[in-house]
Every structure is written in C-alpha cells, then in structure tokens.
Scaffold this motif. Sequence first.
Motif, PDB file in Angstrom:
ATOM      1  N   LEU A   8       0.834  -1.205   0.000  1.00  0.00           N
ATOM      2  CA  LEU A   8       0.000   0.000   0.000  1.00  0.00           C
ATOM      3  C   LEU A   8       0.863   1.247   0.000  1.00  0.00           C
ATOM      4  CD1 LEU A   8      -2.697   1.366   0.103  1.00  0.00           C
ATOM      5  CD2 LEU A   8      -2.784   0.969   2.557  1.00  0.00           C
ATOM      6  N   PHE A   9       1.922   1.262   0.841  1.00  0.00           N
ATOM      7  CA  PHE A   9       2.800   2.428   0.893  1.00  0.00           C
ATOM      8  C   PHE A   9       3.456   2.675  -0.461  1.00  0.00           C
ATOM      9  CE2 PHE A   9       6.891   4.493   1.557  1.00  0.00           C
ATOM     10  CZ  PHE A   9       6.508   5.592   2.285  1.00  0.00           C
ATOM     11  N   ALA A  10       3.930   1.591  -1.083  1.00  0.00           N
ATOM     12  CA  ALA A  10       4.585   1.732  -2.386  1.00  0.00           C
ATOM     13  C   ALA A  10       3.627   2.306  -3.416  1.00  0.00           C
ATOM     14  CB  ALA A  10       5.118   0.379  -2.859  1.00  0.00           C
ATOM     15  N   CYS A  11       2.386   1.854  -3.370  1.00  0.00           N
ATOM     16  CA  CYS A  11       1.405   2.336  -4.349  1.00  0.00           C
ATOM     17  C   CYS A  11       1.024   3.785  -4.088  1.00  0.00           C
ATOM     18  CB  CYS A  11       0.156   1.456  -4.326  1.00  0.00           C
ATOM     19  SG  CYS A  11       0.433  -0.125  -5.122  1.00  0.00           S
ATOM     20  N   THR A  15       1.868   5.887  -7.439  1.00  0.00           N
ATOM     21  CA  THR A  15       0.706   6.256  -8.253  1.00  0.00           C
ATOM     22  C   THR A  15       0.226   7.664  -7.981  1.00  0.00           C
ATOM     23  OG1 THR A  15      -0.888   5.403  -6.652  1.00  0.00           O
ATOM     24  CG2 THR A  15      -0.075   3.869  -8.318  1.00  0.00           C
ATOM     25  N   GLY A  16       0.866   8.376  -7.044  1.00  0.00           N
ATOM     26  CA  GLY A  16       0.491   9.767  -6.831  1.00  0.00           C
ATOM     27  C   GLY A  16      -0.659   9.944  -5.865  1.00  0.00           C
ATOM     28  N   SER A  97      -1.133   1.328 -10.637  1.00  0.00           N
ATOM     29  CA  SER A  97       0.308   1.084 -10.670  1.00  0.00           C
ATOM     30  C   SER A  97       0.671   0.059 -11.733  1.00  0.00           C
ATOM     31  CB  SER A  97       0.777   0.601  -9.293  1.00  0.00           C
ATOM     32  OG  SER A  97       2.165   0.326  -9.292  1.00  0.00           O
ATOM     33  N   ALA A  98      -0.198  -0.939 -11.926  1.00  0.00           N
ATOM     34  CA  ALA A  98       0.068  -1.999 -12.902  1.00  0.00           C
ATOM     35  C   ALA A  98      -0.223  -1.563 -14.331  1.00  0.00           C
ATOM     36  CB  ALA A  98      -0.749  -3.241 -12.555  1.00  0.00           C
ATOM     37  N   HIS A  99      -0.950  -0.448 -14.490  1.00  0.00           N
ATOM     38  CA  HIS A  99      -1.342   0.002 -15.834  1.00  0.00           C
ATOM     39  C   HIS A  99      -1.087   1.505 -15.974  1.00  0.00           C
ATOM     40  CE1 HIS A  99      -3.282  -3.852 -16.781  1.00  0.00           C
ATOM     41  NE2 HIS A  99      -3.652  -3.852 -15.523  1.00  0.00           N
ATOM     42  N   PRO A 111      -9.657   5.163 -10.566  1.00  0.00           N
ATOM     43  CA  PRO A 111      -8.916   5.052 -11.823  1.00  0.00           C
ATOM     44  C   PRO A 111      -9.663   5.701 -12.983  1.00  0.00           C
ATOM     45  CG  PRO A 111      -9.914   2.945 -11.232  1.00  0.00           C
ATOM     46  CD  PRO A 111     -10.135   3.853 -10.073  1.00  0.00           C
ATOM     47  N   VAL A 112      -8.925   6.393 -13.828  1.00  0.00           N
ATOM     48  CA  VAL A 112      -9.481   7.048 -15.013  1.00  0.00           C
ATOM     49  C   VAL A 112      -8.533   6.805 -16.177  1.00  0.00           C
ATOM     50  CG1 VAL A 112     -10.583   8.830 -13.615  1.00  0.00           C
ATOM     51  CG2 VAL A 112      -8.333   9.261 -14.600  1.00  0.00           C
TER      52      VAL A 112
END
Length: 440
Positions: A8-11, A15-16, A97-99, A111-112
């Motif tokens: 979670l922290f990494a994301c 991912t901002g 993060s994966a896309h 997500p958008v």
Amino acid sequence: MSSIRQRLFACIVTTGLATGAVGAQLLPSLPAVGGIGQAVGALPSLGAPLEQLLSTAQQQTATAPSLDRIALPDAIGSLTAASLLDLRRLRLALLVSAHKRELEQDERGNPVRRGVLVTVDPDPASLAGAIADGFRVERRDTNGDLGLTTVTLAVPGNMRVRMALRRLHQTAPRLIADYDHVYEPSGGSLLASIAALAAGGSASGPAIAMIDGGVASHPSLARAAIEQRAFAGTAKATGHGTAIASLLVGEQGPFRGAATGARLYVADVYGGSPAAGSASAIVAALGWAASKKPAAISISLVGPANALLERATQILARRGIPLVAAVGNDGPAAPVQYPAAYAGVLAITAVDRNDRALPEAGRAAKLDYAAPGADMAAALPGNGYARVRGTSFAAPLVAARIAEAGIAHLGAETAPGRGKVGRGIICHLCRIDPKVVGAK
C-alpha cells in the motif's frame, strides 16, 4: 510493517495518491516523505482483523487488480468496515500502478483513462474554445441508440487529467465534461480464460442484456441464445462474465439459471483487460443493449459518479428500460458506488444462505432489493462450477425476475431478510447449492 502495508505504501508513492487533494480525500496527512516534496497520507491501519482472518493468499486475492479471480474469499465478510476500505484503496492503487500507461487517478483515487476527458453533447462554441486552449479532439462518437454525442478530448501536453479537468471547466464552463472513469466488476476481478466465447442458440423468451466481461462456452450455456459484442478491443471470455451469464440463462442438470429460455445479449466492456471498463465503453454498450429492446439490463460493475454514465442512465430510465446494478462489496465505509446509486436504477445488494445481508456489501445511497449472492454456485469458463460471493451475483437474479415476470411484480415476490435488504429478497429460491454441482 506487513507485506500488504508495504504494498500500500509503495502504491501511494508510485501512483500519486499522496499528492494534492488526493491525500486529503483518502488519508490523513503526514510530513513529507523521502524527498517527494509533498505530504503523503498515513498508512491506513489494516488492523488485526485483516491479518488474522485472511491468509496471505486471500489478501492477494482480495486486492489483486488482475485477471486471476472470480469471487471474493468468504473470510472477507469478517473484516471491519475500516479494513474493507483499506482493501479498496490498495486494490485501486495497485490497478493504476500496474497500468500506468493507460490509467491515472482522479482526486479521490478512482482510476481514469490517462490523458483524456469526455464531453457530453458539447456545443460548438465551447468545443472551439477548448481546442484553442490546447485540447485536441481525439474522437467523436454519436450513439444513435441513445441519441447522445460524446467528444473525447486529449489533454494539452503531459498535463495530468486532474489539472486538465479544472482548466477545461475554466476555459469552457458550459461544457459537460468529466473523466473517463474505469469501473470494476463488483464481485471479484475478471478471470481471463482461453475458453472459446459462448455463441449461437435460439430462444423465444424475453431479451436480457448484461454489461460485463465476455462469456465463455460452458455446458450449461450450450443451448442458450447468446450474442456477444466487444466495446473494448476484441471480446474475450472471462470468469466474471461467464458466472453472470450462467446465473441468467444457464441450464445443466441440477444447475439452472433464473431466466432459462431468455435471449442474452452480452456487451464486453473489458476485452480481457482490467484497465478497460471505461465509462465511455459502458455507455456505448448501453446503447447497443437498448437497441435489443431488453426486458432488463444487468450491470455488475461499480465506480464513481460520472457525467456521461449518468446521462445514459437518465435516457434509459425515460424509455422505461429497467437497469439493475450491484452496490459493490467494499463495505459501509466506502464511497457510494454507481450506476447503482443513480435515480431510475435498481440498486441490488446480496444475502447469504441465512438471508443475511453480506456485511461487505457496499453502502447504498438507496437500496431497492436483495438477492442471493453467497453460498452459491456459478459456471466456470469451459467446464465446472465455482463458489461465488458478492453483490455482482445478486444483480442478474433480479434482472432475470424482471424479464420473467415484469418489474411491477417484484414487490409481490419479496421475502424478508436480515439486515439491510431494501424492500426484500428477490429470487429467494434461485441459489444453487455449491455441493449439488461440485463447485470448487
């Protein structure tokens, strides 16, 4: 720090989620971290319930924004509202993060589609003003079935969509403009499958449309009348779509869908990718579905409010086409999910075998009905059955009953339930016991 908290922290960083308004919307602020130069949110307390009640594999299943699962683990129902909300935050962050090439996040972490905004029935003067300000027309779509025109605008340069939307509202305040939000299946992610797509068959029953992933071939669907169309690349069979279709029109031995004999129209808005499922694809699919004159449209997808999707649901409501939608599975602390929350859409939750509302069911702005959504079986791509859990699997049962008996008769068949079940349980006897069909 547990592995799930580390993820979670990494994301949050990559991912901002930590920047700008998102930090304020999602997480309490902390001092700046690691030279990022902006405040980052505190890690949510996932708490003992998550670590104790879910195994590592179950945690990965519950949060993976991938194509590897069909339903939530039963243990999800034992989590607190706070832990369910944490899982939602992590799942969405992992998806983006994966896309990264396809997706960004709005102010609330939803997500958008990256680098684009969608305008609804834009007037020429406002559109010209946007173009003069650096926006570029990426595509124009006229949905004749809905009487709706959309223009997708590419944002100027490398501007983030959050900033671009604010700028567009300033430049052309008359434009109805929004992000092209991405919507998730509300009962587990799409299970990508190499199974062939289900197709063919004939039936004289009512028409039902479903907005989901593609439907795979399966013995229970061998005689069903199914037509599929892709709205995001090429149609691909998925576990989620196959499960929903089987609950509608499947029939094999003791397994029986709630509307066998109906004609099923499947709109695949994913093309096998969890980064698809955008509002623009869903609205295009709704137009196609409406052209089939369906008795009901079942949609087991959830996401935020969106101007384009709202306009489409309003058009369907005026035409008297019932739209049935699941409320989601992120618990009572999560944001209200759409399209279920829109006026004119029937919002559906799920109950277990004891007629108890699923504790992980999403918070509803309004709640119309419940239907079985746990302790039940649905088809797997190719062959066999799986245990499924989630509000995804309740919505098609209500759509089936509307198709079979008419929306006016729903109130007459409700059964009482425990907890928040709206006006009562529909299709009370439609649950297929997993043991009866050897569900995995």
